[in-house]
Design a protein around this motif. Structure first.
Motif, PDB file in Angstrom:
ATOM      1  N   GLN A  92      -6.467 -13.063   9.049  1.00 47.55           N
ATOM      2  CA  GLN A  92      -5.667 -13.956   9.882  1.00 47.55           C
ATOM      3  C   GLN A  92      -4.178 -13.729   9.641  1.00 47.55           C
ATOM      4  O   GLN A  92      -3.375 -13.667  10.587  1.00 47.55           O
ATOM      5  CB  GLN A  92      -6.028 -15.406   9.582  1.00 47.55           C
ATOM      6  CG  GLN A  92      -7.404 -15.836  10.041  1.00 47.55           C
ATOM      7  CD  GLN A  92      -7.792 -17.194   9.495  1.00 47.55           C
ATOM      8  OE1 GLN A  92      -6.958 -17.916   8.931  1.00 47.55           O
ATOM      9  NE2 GLN A  92      -9.053 -17.566   9.640  1.00 47.55           N
ATOM     10  N   SER A  93      -3.811 -13.618   8.369  1.00 52.10           N
ATOM     11  CA  SER A  93      -2.402 -13.444   8.009  1.00 52.10           C
ATOM     12  C   SER A  93      -1.836 -12.158   8.592  1.00 52.10           C
ATOM     13  O   SER A  93      -0.753 -12.163   9.194  1.00 52.10           O
ATOM     14  CB  SER A  93      -2.252 -13.442   6.483  1.00 52.10           C
ATOM     15  OG  SER A  93      -2.724 -14.636   5.922  1.00 52.10           O
ATOM     16  N   PHE A  94      -2.554 -11.055   8.425  1.00 49.41           N
ATOM     17  CA  PHE A  94      -2.076  -9.776   8.948  1.00 49.41           C
ATOM     18  C   PHE A  94      -1.953  -9.803  10.468  1.00 49.41           C
ATOM     19  O   PHE A  94      -0.968  -9.321  11.036  1.00 49.41           O
ATOM     20  CB  PHE A  94      -3.018  -8.640   8.529  1.00 49.41           C
ATOM     21  CG  PHE A  94      -2.684  -8.031   7.196  1.00 49.41           C
ATOM     22  CD1 PHE A  94      -1.537  -7.270   7.039  1.00 49.41           C
ATOM     23  CD2 PHE A  94      -3.504  -8.223   6.100  1.00 49.41           C
ATOM     24  CE1 PHE A  94      -1.220  -6.703   5.808  1.00 49.41           C
ATOM     25  CE2 PHE A  94      -3.202  -7.666   4.869  1.00 49.41           C
ATOM     26  CZ  PHE A  94      -2.047  -6.904   4.727  1.00 49.41           C
ATOM     27  N   ILE A  95      -2.954 -10.365  11.139  1.00 55.74           N
ATOM     28  CA  ILE A  95      -2.953 -10.388  12.604  1.00 55.74           C
ATOM     29  C   ILE A  95      -1.770 -11.182  13.141  1.00 55.74           C
ATOM     30  O   ILE A  95      -1.033 -10.726  14.019  1.00 55.74           O
ATOM     31  CB  ILE A  95      -4.275 -10.971  13.133  1.00 55.74           C
ATOM     32  CG1 ILE A  95      -5.425  -9.997  12.863  1.00 55.74           C
ATOM     33  CG2 ILE A  95      -4.178 -11.265  14.632  1.00 55.74           C
ATOM     34  CD1 ILE A  95      -6.802 -10.568  13.131  1.00 55.74           C
ATOM     35  N   PHE A  96      -1.554 -12.397  12.599  1.00 59.39           N
ATOM     36  CA  PHE A  96      -0.509 -13.247  13.151  1.00 59.39           C
ATOM     37  C   PHE A  96       0.881 -12.878  12.660  1.00 59.39           C
ATOM     38  O   PHE A  96       1.873 -13.162  13.338  1.00 59.39           O
ATOM     39  CB  PHE A  96      -0.830 -14.721  12.859  1.00 59.39           C
ATOM     40  CG  PHE A  96      -1.910 -15.267  13.743  1.00 59.39           C
ATOM     41  CD1 PHE A  96      -1.646 -15.583  15.066  1.00 59.39           C
ATOM     42  CD2 PHE A  96      -3.205 -15.436  13.273  1.00 59.39           C
ATOM     43  CE1 PHE A  96      -2.646 -16.068  15.896  1.00 59.39           C
ATOM     44  CE2 PHE A  96      -4.210 -15.915  14.088  1.00 59.39           C
ATOM     45  CZ  PHE A  96      -3.935 -16.236  15.414  1.00 59.39           C
ATOM     46  N   MET A  97       0.971 -12.219  11.509  1.00 61.25           N
ATOM     47  CA  MET A  97       2.283 -11.736  11.063  1.00 61.25           C
ATOM     48  C   MET A  97       2.801 -10.645  11.986  1.00 61.25           C
ATOM     49  O   MET A  97       4.010 -10.557  12.237  1.00 61.25           O
ATOM     50  CB  MET A  97       2.192 -11.199   9.628  1.00 61.25           C
ATOM     51  CG  MET A  97       2.251 -12.265   8.553  1.00 61.25           C
ATOM     52  SD  MET A  97       2.174 -11.545   6.900  1.00 61.25           S
ATOM     53  CE  MET A  97       3.707 -10.633   6.843  1.00 61.25           C
ATOM     54  N   THR A  98       1.898  -9.806  12.468  1.00 61.65           N
ATOM     55  CA  THR A  98       2.312  -8.716  13.362  1.00 61.65           C
ATOM     56  C   THR A  98       2.433  -9.182  14.808  1.00 61.65           C
ATOM     57  O   THR A  98       3.144  -8.573  15.596  1.00 61.65           O
ATOM     58  CB  THR A  98       1.303  -7.556  13.291  1.00 61.65           C
ATOM     59  OG1 THR A  98      -0.021  -8.049  13.586  1.00 61.65           O
ATOM     60  CG2 THR A  98       1.287  -6.941  11.908  1.00 61.65           C
ATOM     61  N   ALA A  99       1.756 -10.289  15.151  1.00 66.51           N
ATOM     62  CA  ALA A  99       1.759 -10.763  16.537  1.00 66.51           C
ATOM     63  C   ALA A  99       2.894 -11.736  16.828  1.00 66.51           C
ATOM     64  O   ALA A  99       3.351 -11.848  17.958  1.00 66.51           O
ATOM     65  CB  ALA A  99       0.418 -11.428  16.869  1.00 66.51           C
TER      66      ALA A  99
END
Length: 299
Positions: A92-99
């Motif tokens: 979740q963290s990786f996805i939303f940090m990049t999005a």
């Protein structure tokens, strides 16, 4: 090295250490855990982390599901829940940090505040009465949800489009996330309060997702490591959700990122209402049990 790179490196290192610890525990325990029913655990855990990615939270869903079908021993339940949430929250963290291009100083400050709150604030908050915290948080979230609903109905302006905090708003955000991190030590989830704070401070509702997910990801490293070291969890169930959970996170994240801001604001409002009701039901359930506990102590 940028702040975003530093956070991502921390997530990778923490996730890698967790995977190594989990593999060793599974190798040690897999024979005695052979009777663990992984298919219903996969279904419940996958659905829970789909909801978790939407901001609803996963612990309540997994707890009720596991207890309803007697899938996890009560003694191992807290450790299993914490351990199962590690890899999904990292994804979740990786996805939303990049999005979502959240201001790096805001993100790091709030994540650090939550982690410090969970460690330094644990001693203070652990002495508080859990029932009082639940009822106060339930009423507070209900009031805030009402304000958010009024904002959605254009009764008065609420929310904003900012992706960062500064000045007094950043100070409030740091203090708030410190308190939310500390409250996690008594079973009060961080997602809904953090989401509300982000919204009320005038930030874009989508900005709440990387903040609350990175906060919980780093917190889960420490909490799960303790349970694994003391072997107070079900490693087979944890491995199952460690595989299924991230897949459901990716599916749910696509849904969240594709929502427009108006729809997302409605989602936040519904999540806050749901959390308020859930917290009230927890308070009510424990309140009904308390008289019998009092009798036992008197004997």
């Amino acid at each position: 090295m940028s702040i975003f790179t530093l956070i991502q490196a921390g997530l990778l290192v923490g996730g890698g250490i967790f995977c190594l610890m989990l593999f060793k525990a599974w190798k040690r325990n897999h024979k005695q855990e052979a009777d663990t029913r992984i298919i219903p655990i996969a279904i419940i855990g996958g659905f829970a982390h789909f909801c978790d990615t939407l901001g609803i939270g996963s612990f309540a869903i997994m707890t009720s599901g596991y207890k309803q079908f007697k899938l996890i021993d009560d003694q191992q339940l807290p450790g299993t829940l914490n351990s199962q949430s590690v890899l999904p929250t990292v994804f979740q963290s990786f996805i939303f940090m990049t999005a979502v291009a959240v201001d790096s100083v805001t993100l790091l400050s709030l994540v650090a505040a939550a982690c410090i709150g969970a460690t330094m604030g644990a001693r203070l908050v652990s002495r508080w009465d859990r029932q009082h915290i639940r009822i106060v948080m339930s009423v507070a979230l209900l009031i805030v949800a009402g304000l958010m609903l009024a904002g959605q109905l254009k009764l008065f302006p609420l929310g904003g489009s900012s992706l960062g905090l500064s000045g007094w708003k950043l100070v409030i955000g740091i203090i708030g996330n410190f308190i939310f991190g500390a409250l996690m030590t008594v079973g009060i989830g961080l997602y809904a309060p953090c989401m509300v704070m982000i919204y009320l401070l005038g930030m874009n509702p989508l900005a709440a997702f990387p903040v609350m997910m990175c906060s919980c990801a780093f917190l889960s490293f420490f909490s799960s490591a303790s349970f694994i070291r003391h072997n107070r969890f079900n490693s087979r169930a944890t491995v199952t959700v460690a595989v299924v959970g991230p897949i459901m996170v990716i599916i749910a994240a696509y849904l969240v990122k594709s929502l427009n801001m108006h729809v997302l604001s409605w989602l936040v409002c519904i999540v806050v209402f749901y959390t308020s009701i859930t917290m009230y039901r927890s308070w009510l359930a424990d309140r009904k049990v308390m008289p019998s506990n009092t009798v036992v102590k008197a004997q």
